[in-house]
Scaffold this motif. Sequence first.
Motif, short mmCIF file in Angstrom:
data_model
loop_
_atom_site.label_atom_id
_atom_site.label_comp_id
_atom_site.label_asym_id
_atom_site.label_seq_id
_atom_site.Cartn_x
_atom_site.Cartn_y
_atom_site.Cartn_z
N ILE A 38 0.86 -1.19 0.00
CA ILE A 38 0.00 0.00 0.00
C ILE A 38 0.89 1.23 0.00
N LYS A 39 0.55 2.17 -0.87
CA LYS A 39 1.26 3.45 -0.93
C LYS A 39 0.24 4.56 -0.74
N GLY A 121 -4.07 7.23 -2.92
CA GLY A 121 -3.44 6.04 -2.37
C GLY A 121 -3.75 4.85 -3.26
N GLU A 122 -2.88 3.83 -3.19
CA GLU A 122 -3.10 2.65 -4.01
C GLU A 122 -2.62 1.40 -3.28
N ARG A 145 -1.89 -10.15 -0.11
CA ARG A 145 -2.58 -8.94 0.34
C ARG A 145 -2.43 -8.79 1.84
N SER A 146 -2.13 -7.59 2.27
CA SER A 146 -1.96 -7.33 3.69
C SER A 146 -3.31 -7.08 4.35
N LEU A 151 -6.83 0.34 3.01
CA LEU A 151 -6.54 1.48 2.16
C LEU A 151 -7.44 2.67 2.48
N THR A 152 -8.72 2.42 2.68
CA THR A 152 -9.66 3.52 2.94
C THR A 152 -9.32 4.26 4.23
N THR A 153 -9.08 3.53 5.32
CA THR A 153 -8.77 4.21 6.58
C THR A 153 -7.36 4.81 6.58
N ALA A 154 -6.48 4.33 5.70
CA ALA A 154 -5.16 4.94 5.59
C ALA A 154 -5.23 6.27 4.86
#
Length: 160
Positions: A38-39, A121-122, A145-146, A151-154
């Motif tokens: 995730i970035k 983010g991706e 996949r982690s 991703l949404t909350t990041a």
Amino acid sequence: MRTSLLIALVTVLIVMLKGEYWYLGFQMSRQCEKEAGIKIYETVELPRSSPIGQYRLFWAQSMPSGRPDGSWFSRTSDDAYRMIWTTTYLIGTKPRDYEQGNTLSKSHTGIYRWSDKKLLGEEIYFVHHYSCLFCDAPAPHRTCRSNKIDLTTAVFKNAH
């Protein structure tokens, strides 16, 4: 003589059945080391008074984007943000319904601010679906996949 022939036949059969499974597993591990993760490029601070900030961030029903890459998208209720995801089959083809087969796919999910189309983010991960003689549908799979980061909350701070 018969015993050695039988052992050779069983060995060849196992290699034929499991060879592709091991190869795709090896390829998935290599790809995961190189690209997966995730970035986050920009975070959005949601005001606690906004409906999005008070409640779980609501993504509308997903729908095809109409783009040639076959991607799908979902959007927030105010259409300010969109989540777009694509799946690319690197080895094998997309299974139909509950069809089983050995495939390696790359999944990409991006969250965009829709006003300027900026990628916030991706997440990239890989999935190895494999055949199983005695398994029910859907086909079993392995992924890199982690589950530790969403991703949404990041991307969206104060999103629950």
